[in-house]
Each structure stands twice: as structure tokens, then as C-alpha cells.
Design a protein around this motif. Structure first.
Motif, PDB file in Angstrom:
ATOM      1  N   GLN A   1       0.837  -1.204   0.000  1.00 44.96           N
ATOM      2  CA  GLN A   1       0.000   0.000   0.000  1.00 44.96           C
ATOM      3  C   GLN A   1       0.869   1.250   0.000  1.00 44.96           C
ATOM      4  O   GLN A   1       0.629   2.191  -0.766  1.00 44.96           O
ATOM      5  CB  GLN A   1      -0.894  -0.027   1.246  1.00 44.96           C
ATOM      6  N   LEU A   2       1.891   1.255   0.860  1.00 50.03           N
ATOM      7  CA  LEU A   2       2.755   2.438   0.915  1.00 50.03           C
ATOM      8  C   LEU A   2       3.552   2.605  -0.369  1.00 50.03           C
ATOM      9  O   LEU A   2       3.664   3.707  -0.902  1.00 50.03           O
ATOM     10  CB  LEU A   2       3.715   2.331   2.107  1.00 50.03           C
ATOM     11  N   ILE A   3       4.098   1.488  -0.881  1.00 48.60           N
ATOM     12  CA  ILE A   3       4.980   1.608  -2.038  1.00 48.60           C
ATOM     13  C   ILE A   3       4.177   1.931  -3.292  1.00 48.60           C
ATOM     14  O   ILE A   3       4.500   2.865  -4.034  1.00 48.60           O
ATOM     15  CB  ILE A   3       5.789   0.312  -2.230  1.00 48.60           C
ATOM     16  N   VAL A   4       3.104   1.153  -3.540  1.00 46.55           N
ATOM     17  CA  VAL A   4       2.380   1.303  -4.794  1.00 46.55           C
ATOM     18  C   VAL A   4       1.427   2.490  -4.752  1.00 46.55           C
ATOM     19  O   VAL A   4       1.453   3.356  -5.631  1.00 46.55           O
ATOM     20  CB  VAL A   4       1.614   0.003  -5.132  1.00 46.55           C
ATOM     21  N   TYR A   5       0.595   2.552  -3.705  1.00 45.58           N
ATOM     22  CA  TYR A   5      -0.401   3.625  -3.678  1.00 45.58           C
ATOM     23  C   TYR A   5       0.246   4.966  -3.349  1.00 45.58           C
ATOM     24  O   TYR A   5       0.255   5.885  -4.162  1.00 45.58           O
ATOM     25  CB  TYR A   5      -1.494   3.312  -2.658  1.00 45.58           C
ATOM     26  N   ALA A   6       0.771   5.054  -2.121  1.00 43.79           N
ATOM     27  CA  ALA A   6       1.320   6.346  -1.701  1.00 43.79           C
ATOM     28  C   ALA A   6       2.568   6.695  -2.496  1.00 43.79           C
ATOM     29  O   ALA A   6       2.825   7.856  -2.798  1.00 43.79           O
ATOM     30  CB  ALA A   6       1.610   6.308  -0.201  1.00 43.79           C
ATOM     31  N   GLY A   7       3.342   5.665  -2.872  1.00 40.39           N
ATOM     32  CA  GLY A   7       4.588   5.943  -3.548  1.00 40.39           C
ATOM     33  C   GLY A   7       4.453   6.174  -5.026  1.00 40.39           C
ATOM     34  O   GLY A   7       5.025   7.111  -5.567  1.00 40.39           O
ATOM     35  N   ALA A   8       3.705   5.306  -5.718  1.00 36.56           N
ATOM     36  CA  ALA A   8       3.685   5.371  -7.181  1.00 36.56           C
ATOM     37  C   ALA A   8       2.451   6.097  -7.703  1.00 36.56           C
ATOM     38  O   ALA A   8       2.572   7.073  -8.453  1.00 36.56           O
ATOM     39  CB  ALA A   8       3.742   3.964  -7.765  1.00 36.56           C
ATOM     40  N   ILE A   9       1.262   5.654  -7.293  1.00 31.88           N
ATOM     41  CA  ILE A   9       0.048   6.223  -7.881  1.00 31.88           C
ATOM     42  C   ILE A   9      -0.096   7.692  -7.513  1.00 31.88           C
ATOM     43  O   ILE A   9      -0.377   8.552  -8.351  1.00 31.88           O
ATOM     44  CB  ILE A   9      -1.190   5.418  -7.440  1.00 31.88           C
ATOM     45  N   MET A  10       0.164   8.007  -6.221  1.00 34.82           N
ATOM     46  CA  MET A  10      -0.040   9.397  -5.819  1.00 34.82           C
ATOM     47  C   MET A  10       1.039  10.309  -6.403  1.00 34.82           C
ATOM     48  O   MET A  10       0.783  11.480  -6.678  1.00 34.82           O
ATOM     49  CB  MET A  10      -0.064   9.508  -4.295  1.00 34.82           C
ATOM     50  N   VAL A  11       2.243   9.757  -6.608  1.00 36.41           N
ATOM     51  CA  VAL A  11       3.268  10.570  -7.272  1.00 36.41           C
ATOM     52  C   VAL A  11       2.817  10.899  -8.691  1.00 36.41           C
ATOM     53  O   VAL A  11       3.001  12.026  -9.173  1.00 36.41           O
ATOM     54  CB  VAL A  11       4.623   9.839  -7.257  1.00 36.41           C
ATOM     55  N   LEU A  12       2.175   9.911  -9.334  1.00 37.64           N
ATOM     56  CA  LEU A  12       1.639  10.157 -10.678  1.00 37.64           C
ATOM     57  C   LEU A  12       0.595  11.281 -10.645  1.00 37.64           C
ATOM     58  O   LEU A  12       0.611  12.194 -11.479  1.00 37.64           O
ATOM     59  CB  LEU A  12       1.017   8.857 -11.188  1.00 37.64           C
TER      60      LEU A  12
END
Lengths: 170, 100
Positions: free
Chosen positions: A57-68
Motif C-alpha cells: 500500500q505504501l509503495i504502490v499507492y502512496a509511492g507510485a500512484i499518488m506521485v503520478l
């Protein structure tokens, strides 16, 4: 007791940040609030002994999707949402009864369903399942087909987003 | 030990906030973020049930939901960029026709 207090703090933060997502006028503040919601949810997953998904959740959501999201907001230089809500006040009048109905309905169902939930004795004997081993085992045995289809979906998404965002040459 | 219903209640509240956001927001990116919020709320439900049943399937569903959400965000934001290039606006009121 300690755990419940911790959960309540996390839940309060999550709900506050979620409200901030829809109250903020500027999308960039909404995005930062959403990152807060996701961090709280990651902590909740870890409380539920789903450590692997908490990390994902932290890596994909907060890290990748939200950076996008933040990247696109900054790329398009989105200014504050204009005050169109005054033009659409009827939407609030529509949304609030809708929300009230939804929340009452869902909470009623939850209370009905979970009242007789914890009375399953054989569940206590099962092993813990939140580690990466059990998830990897499930992904490559009974859920192999969805897993492979997901990779095709990702490939399609890559190609699709490149084509959509490309600037056409005249 | 936190009861299951607390997790479900938190999830319900987050889902409702997301649904209201989809109704009242005018900016495409904000609407998008509200959809992500609803997806997260559903993920919490799945993980809570999975953890209380001690059954890994729910967590696998969450794994796949996260992948789909990532794909959705990629394509959706590309669409947002394409729309912005054509209309110079992200307001959904300006984008009520499919044709240019």
C-alpha cells in the motif's frame, strides 16, 4: 485496549484526511490529504496482520500512484477549483441525503452481519496469513490465471496511456 | 482486539466520503482521487474479512485491485492530459460533449 485506542486514533486521522480530500479546493492539497488516508490505511493493514499488503500500500499507492497524480497536477498547473459549487448548490442537496442513506444502510448491514460473526471456532486454529509467503503461494497456485491476466492488463495500460498522452504530429 | 465491525464501519465511512466527493467535485483529478479513496475503502473491507477468517483469498483480491487501480490511474491521467490539451480546462462542466 491499547490496540483499540490505536485503531481509534488511526481511524480519526483517516476520516479527517478523507474529509480534507473533498473539502480542499486545490487539487494538490487533496492529493496530499489522500496520501495521509493511504498511510493510515497502511497502518491499519499492519494492525490486521497483513504486513505485506501494508508495505505494498505504501509503495504502490502512496509511492507510485499518488506521485503520478501529483506529477499530473503540477504538469497541468491546475489552479484552485473555481467556486462553481455555488452554481451547483443543488448537488450538495442531492449528495447529502445520498450520503446519509448510504452510510445508514451500510452501517445497519454491518451491525446485522457481524453480530454473529465471531462465533466460528475453527478460525482461531488457522495460521497467520498476512506474510508474503502465503500471498505468493496463493498467487501462483489457485490465482495464477488472474495474476497472468493482470500482467496483460498492465501492458495494455502502458500502451494505452502512451497513445492517449502522445501529442499528434500534424 | 479490535472488533471486525469497527474496521467495516471505518471502511463504510471512507467509502461514503469518496462517493460524496464524486458527486460534489468539479475537477476531473479530484473526482479521480475520490474514486481512489473508494477503492481503498473496499480494500480495507477485504483485508479485514481476510484477516478475521484467516483466509488468504481476500488479500490476493486486494493485490489485484491495487494493480488494476495502478493501471486505471495511468490510463485515466493520460486521458486527463489529452482532454486538457484540447479544452484547456479540467472542469467537468466544460467537458460535457464527446466531440470537440
Amino acid at each position: 485496549m491499547m490496540e483499540q485506542a490505536f485503531f481509534l486514533i488511526l481511524a480519526a486521522f483517516a476520516v479527517g484526511a478523507a474529509l480534507s480530500v473533498i473539502i480542499q479546493r486545490s487539487p494538490i492539497y487533496s492529493a496530499f490529504s489522500l496520501i495521509g488516508v493511504m498511510a493510515c490505511l497502511a497502518a491499519t493493514y499492519i494492525m490486521l496482520k497483513a504486513q505485506f499488503l501494508g508495505a505494498v500500500q505504501l509503495i504502490v499507492y502512496a509511492g507510485a500512484i499518488m506521485v503520478l497524480f501529483v506529477f499530473v497536477i503540477m504538469l497541468l498547473n491546475v489552479r484552485k477549483e473555481e467556486n462553481t459549487l455555488d452554481k451547483h448548490r443543488y448537488l450538495w442537496l442531492l449528495a447529502l441525503p445520498f450520503a446519509a442513506t448510504l452510510i445508514v444502510e451500510v452501517l445497519y448491514t454491518i451491525l446485522k452481519v457481524t453480530s454473529d460473526f465471531t462465533s466460528l471456532p475453527e478460525m482461531a486454529k488457522r495460521p497467520i496469513i498476512g506474510d508474503s509467503q502465503s500471498i505468493g503461494y496463493g498467487l501462483f497456485t489457485s490465482y495464477l490465471m488472474p495474476f497472468e491476466l493482470t500482467s496483460i492488463l498492465i501492458l495494455l495500460a502502458i500502451v494505452g496511456s502512451v497513445i492517449l498522452a502522445r501529442r499528434e504530429k500534424e | 482486539m479490535v472488533p471486525l465491525s469497527w474496521y467495516l464501519a471505518l471502511s463504510a465511512v471512507l467509502f461514503t466520503i469518496g462517493a460524496v466527493g464524486v458527486f460534489v467535485k468539479r475537477n476531473v483529478i479530484s473526482i479521480f482521487m475520490c474514486i481512489e479513496l473508494m477503492l481503498n475503502a473496499v480494500n480495507l473491507t477485504l483485508i479485514a474479512f481476510s484477516s478475521f477468517y484467516k483466509e488468504a483469498s481476500g488479500q490476493l483480491f486486494v493485490f489485484i485491485v491495487m494493480t488494476v487501480a495502478a493501471a486505471e490511474a495511468g490510463v485515466g491521467l493520460a486521458l486527463v492530459i489529452a482532454v486538457f490539451r484540447n479544452r484547456e480546462s479540467l472542469n467537468t462542466d466544460d467537458t460535457n460533449l464527446l466531440k470537440l
